[in-house]
Design a protein around this motif. Sequence first.
Motif, PDB file in Angstrom:
ATOM      1  N   TYR A  88       0.816  -1.218   0.000  1.00 57.91           N
ATOM      2  CA  TYR A  88       0.000   0.000   0.000  1.00 57.91           C
ATOM      3  C   TYR A  88       0.845   1.261   0.000  1.00 57.91           C
ATOM      4  N   GLY A  89       2.159   1.123  -0.204  1.00 56.37           N
ATOM      5  CA  GLY A  89       3.010   2.294  -0.377  1.00 56.37           C
ATOM      6  C   GLY A  89       3.757   2.754   0.841  1.00 56.37           C
ATOM      7  N   ALA A  90       3.828   1.955   1.894  1.00 53.95           N
ATOM      8  CA  ALA A  90       4.589   2.356   3.075  1.00 53.95           C
ATOM      9  C   ALA A  90       6.047   2.569   2.706  1.00 53.95           C
ATOM     10  N   ASP A  91       6.631   3.644   3.216  1.00 54.17           N
ATOM     11  CA  ASP A  91       8.010   4.019   2.906  1.00 54.17           C
ATOM     12  C   ASP A  91       8.942   3.430   3.963  1.00 54.17           C
ATOM     13  N   SER A  92       9.772   2.448   3.556  1.00 54.19           N
ATOM     14  CA  SER A  92      10.673   1.805   4.510  1.00 54.19           C
ATOM     15  C   SER A  92      11.881   2.654   4.851  1.00 54.19           C
ATOM     16  N   SER A  93      12.063   3.786   4.172  1.00 47.59           N
ATOM     17  CA  SER A  93      13.212   4.644   4.453  1.00 47.59           C
ATOM     18  C   SER A  93      12.917   5.685   5.527  1.00 47.59           C
ATOM     19  N   ILE A  94      11.655   5.796   5.954  1.00 49.52           N
ATOM     20  CA  ILE A  94      11.311   6.757   7.007  1.00 49.52           C
ATOM     21  C   ILE A  94      11.910   6.297   8.331  1.00 49.52           C
ATOM     22  N   ALA A  95      12.454   7.240   9.084  1.00 52.00           N
ATOM     23  CA  ALA A  95      13.042   6.924  10.387  1.00 52.00           C
ATOM     24  C   ALA A  95      12.053   7.243  11.492  1.00 52.00           C
ATOM     25  N   ASP A  96      12.101   6.458  12.559  1.00 57.22           N
ATOM     26  CA  ASP A  96      11.242   6.742  13.705  1.00 57.22           C
ATOM     27  C   ASP A  96      11.906   7.763  14.611  1.00 57.22           C
ATOM     28  N   GLY A  97      11.332   7.998  15.771  1.00 55.75           N
ATOM     29  CA  GLY A  97      11.841   9.018  16.668  1.00 55.75           C
ATOM     30  C   GLY A  97      13.236   8.743  17.188  1.00 55.75           C
ATOM     31  N   ALA A 134      13.669 -12.786   8.657  1.00 50.53           N
ATOM     32  CA  ALA A 134      12.799 -12.941   7.486  1.00 50.53           C
ATOM     33  C   ALA A 134      12.333 -11.575   6.988  1.00 50.53           C
ATOM     34  N   ILE A 135      11.985 -10.688   7.917  1.00 59.08           N
ATOM     35  CA  ILE A 135      11.568  -9.342   7.527  1.00 59.08           C
ATOM     36  C   ILE A 135      12.738  -8.586   6.916  1.00 59.08           C
ATOM     37  N   ALA A 136      13.931  -8.738   7.511  1.00 61.79           N
ATOM     38  CA  ALA A 136      15.115  -8.074   6.965  1.00 61.79           C
ATOM     39  C   ALA A 136      15.400  -8.558   5.545  1.00 61.79           C
ATOM     40  N   ALA A 137      15.267  -9.856   5.319  1.00 62.76           N
ATOM     41  CA  ALA A 137      15.495 -10.394   3.983  1.00 62.76           C
ATOM     42  C   ALA A 137      14.478  -9.827   2.991  1.00 62.76           C
ATOM     43  N   TYR A 138      13.229  -9.713   3.430  1.00 67.11           N
ATOM     44  CA  TYR A 138      12.196  -9.168   2.548  1.00 67.11           C
ATOM     45  C   TYR A 138      12.476  -7.701   2.217  1.00 67.11           C
ATOM     46  N   LEU A 139      12.868  -6.926   3.213  1.00 67.89           N
ATOM     47  CA  LEU A 139      13.147  -5.502   2.973  1.00 67.89           C
ATOM     48  C   LEU A 139      14.303  -5.326   1.998  1.00 67.89           C
ATOM     49  N   MET A 140      15.352  -6.147   2.141  1.00 69.41           N
ATOM     50  CA  MET A 140      16.489  -6.038   1.223  1.00 69.41           C
ATOM     51  C   MET A 140      16.098  -6.479  -0.180  1.00 69.41           C
ATOM     52  N   ALA A 141      15.233  -7.498  -0.268  1.00 74.30           N
ATOM     53  CA  ALA A 141      14.767  -7.939  -1.584  1.00 74.30           C
ATOM     54  C   ALA A 141      13.924  -6.857  -2.260  1.00 74.30           C
ATOM     55  N   LYS A 142      13.284  -6.016  -1.467  1.00 73.88           N
ATOM     56  CA  LYS A 142      12.472  -4.914  -2.004  1.00 73.88           C
ATOM     57  C   LYS A 142      13.315  -3.688  -2.312  1.00 73.88           C
ATOM     58  N   GLY A 143      14.633  -3.780  -2.090  1.00 73.21           N
ATOM     59  CA  GLY A 143      15.508  -2.685  -2.481  1.00 73.21           C
ATOM     60  C   GLY A 143      16.115  -1.889  -1.352  1.00 73.21           C
ATOM     61  N   GLN A 144      15.848  -2.245  -0.103  1.00 72.93           N
ATOM     62  CA  GLN A 144      16.455  -1.530   1.016  1.00 72.93           C
ATOM     63  C   GLN A 144      17.952  -1.814   1.031  1.00 72.93           C
ATOM     64  N   GLU A 145      18.774  -0.757   1.077  1.00 74.22           N
ATOM     65  CA  GLU A 145      20.220  -0.922   1.052  1.00 74.22           C
ATOM     66  C   GLU A 145      20.712  -1.513   2.359  1.00 74.22           C
ATOM     67  N   VAL A 146      21.575  -2.529   2.237  1.00 71.52           N
ATOM     68  CA  VAL A 146      22.060  -3.215   3.430  1.00 71.52           C
ATOM     69  C   VAL A 146      22.951  -2.311   4.269  1.00 71.52           C
ATOM     70  N   ASP A 147      23.571  -1.300   3.648  1.00 69.32           N
ATOM     71  CA  ASP A 147      24.439  -0.375   4.381  1.00 69.32           C
ATOM     72  C   ASP A 147      23.787   0.988   4.581  1.00 69.32           C
ATOM     73  N   GLY A 148      22.490   1.071   4.314  1.00 72.11           N
ATOM     74  CA  GLY A 148      21.819   2.347   4.487  1.00 72.11           C
ATOM     75  C   GLY A 148      21.910   2.844   5.923  1.00 72.11           C
ATOM     76  N   PRO A 149      22.342   4.087   6.139  1.00 73.83           N
ATOM     77  CA  PRO A 149      22.516   4.585   7.509  1.00 73.83           C
ATOM     78  C   PRO A 149      21.195   5.028   8.129  1.00 73.83           C
ATOM     79  N   ASP A 150      21.148   4.979   9.455  1.00 71.39           N
ATOM     80  CA  ASP A 150      20.013   5.588  10.136  1.00 71.39           C
ATOM     81  C   ASP A 150      20.296   7.080  10.292  1.00 71.39           C
ATOM     82  N   CYS A 151      19.491   7.763  11.055  1.00 70.27           N
ATOM     83  CA  CYS A 151      19.649   9.209  11.162  1.00 70.27           C
ATOM     84  C   CYS A 151      20.942   9.608  11.871  1.00 70.27           C
TER      85      CYS A 151
END
Length: 645
Positions: free
Chosen positions: A161-170, A186-203
């Motif tokens: 439904y378009g949730a943005d996995s790159s948004i950071a929480d508080g 399993a969730i981490a594997a799914y997120l990476m398969a959807k294009g989330q960068e494995v080295d993407g930094p947090d805030c």
Amino acid sequence: MGWIKGSKSHTHDSCHHGHSDHSHSHGPRAAAFGGMDLPVVPAFHEQFGNIADDTMDLSQQPKKRSHLDDSSTWDIVKASQFGNLDRCKELVEAGYDVRQLDKENVSVLHWAAINNRLELVKYYISKGAIVDQLGGDLNSTPLHWAIRQGHLPMVIQLIRYGADSSIADGEGYRALHLAILFQHMAIAAYLMAKGQEVDGPDCNGQSPLMLAAQKIIGPEPTSFLIKNNASVSAMDKVNRNTPLHCAVLAGNVDAAGVLLRAGASLDLQNANGHTPLDLAHQVHSPLLIYMLNQVQQERSRANSRCLKIVVKYRVALQFLMSTAIFGCLGAILDMNTDSWLLKGILLVCVVCAVSLATRNFPSEVFHSLLPSTGLMSSIFWMLVTWCLWFLPDGHSVTVQVLFTFNATALLYYYLRACRTDPGFVKATEEEKKMNVLVLAEAGCLDPSIFCTSCMIKKPVRASHCQRCDACVAKQDHHSVWTNTCIGARNHLYFVLFVFFLLLMTMWMFYGCLVYWSTHCVPRTENQGLLGVAFAVVDCSPWLLCILLLALYHACWSSFILVLQIYQIAFLGLTTAERMSLLMHAKKHGQSLSLSQNPYNLGVVRNLVSFFKLRCCGLFKPAVIDWTQQFAQGHDQRLFRPTDMV
């Protein structure tokens, strides 16, 4: 607000924080309660913490179900928590705005997401709910809440439904960081398969690998990220710490070991000019100091040309060394001298020479090859003994032909068992991503079907080998004698190798007895048994060593052969499957009949299929490529072996 609105427990100021933030719980979970699914409610979590439902005091449970069953009085928050779609529709149709935040600054979409109410989420979004709405003290989106709880189906639906996995929480965590922190691989594997960068930094500039090394005790999340190409040299923005710095500051020995094996640098300095070794001294960790010093010494020695040659030809060199050691020991004992003092001195010299020669050997490589190279040198000296000691006695042609056949078959099947691919399950990077997406969206992304270490769909009867770091089709075990896995494609060769090795030891027994009866038995009959034993030892200490060596190999080979034949013929199972089923039965206190399984075809058919017997068309073995056999339904998972650690 309990867990949802509690104080912020995850900090980014440094890597000093240990595992306490994440080691105990992944948040409150839904449970069976009063005939309904108990939702994640702040009041419940504040009162009971992480106490399981089966340990709760009955006096603290509701006395009646009538109040829970009467949903007509529920507000929309409670109806969302319990997943009562009809009541939620009634309230929304009456004018409730699904984008409205409640008194806790949380939307109804958050409550539906954290309780894994898929139909409610679909309905709320159709009514205009904001899929990435922030709420709660942690300023999290519904996706963040679902990830913390480990609800993979909800994560999949929200992303659809378009949730943005790159948004950071508080706290600055993005979706992948949360999945790693709460160890939902399993969730981490799914997120990476959807294009989330494995080295993407947090805030705060920290990668998921840094957080895994800092906050999660144990090697699994760190290994998982490294296998998915996470950088071991990345640095955070604040302190310029690498993942190895973080592991050392947290005292995470397991993660530090994984990072070092992956090539993490020991020389990189953080913002304060400290290397990982400097930090190990600061945190007063003798084990980490020793580990880092050892790796540093090995890496400094690795630049030498001599050690590079040793590593490149390690199998051949260790075989030669094992052969030379055994030959020297036997030759010293067989010396034609009565001076045991001289023999003792020479034996000490051999031991000292071996110690000096192996000092520069990488210890891990040396120990892993020791059983296999020792076995090869044993076979070599058995053949030499037959040719130099037994052959001159003029054994019959039949004996010589049978021994030659035995020796040839032994060497052939040993090489085939060592060199044949046991059935490693392989996949390209694109195939891995596609497998993750397909399995996740089909609701089959669980350990019985998907391997998070290899990121592949596991065939039926496949297991992940920790030593080989790969999934092996129809894995039996990892053999120290061949230094490889035994699986679907080399299991037959291994069994035949063990069989012919056992026969070889029998030939050694036969040869020794014939030789001693001919050359060593005293002529006088008054010597007694003890006199005969002394005469045998004095006659040929070398043959005594060969006999003891043959006895050792006969013991383990006969045990393995009997066990293998029993499992193959009477159970139709591998060692990994048999151990898995026994452990499962013991854990659950169940009685189990191992012969009752879908792979047991009966003794004759089991043997025919395993040994591929045809006999002029009388038998028809089942030829199955186990690397391509995948489960079609959940029923086939009952007999899939779990991964052996």
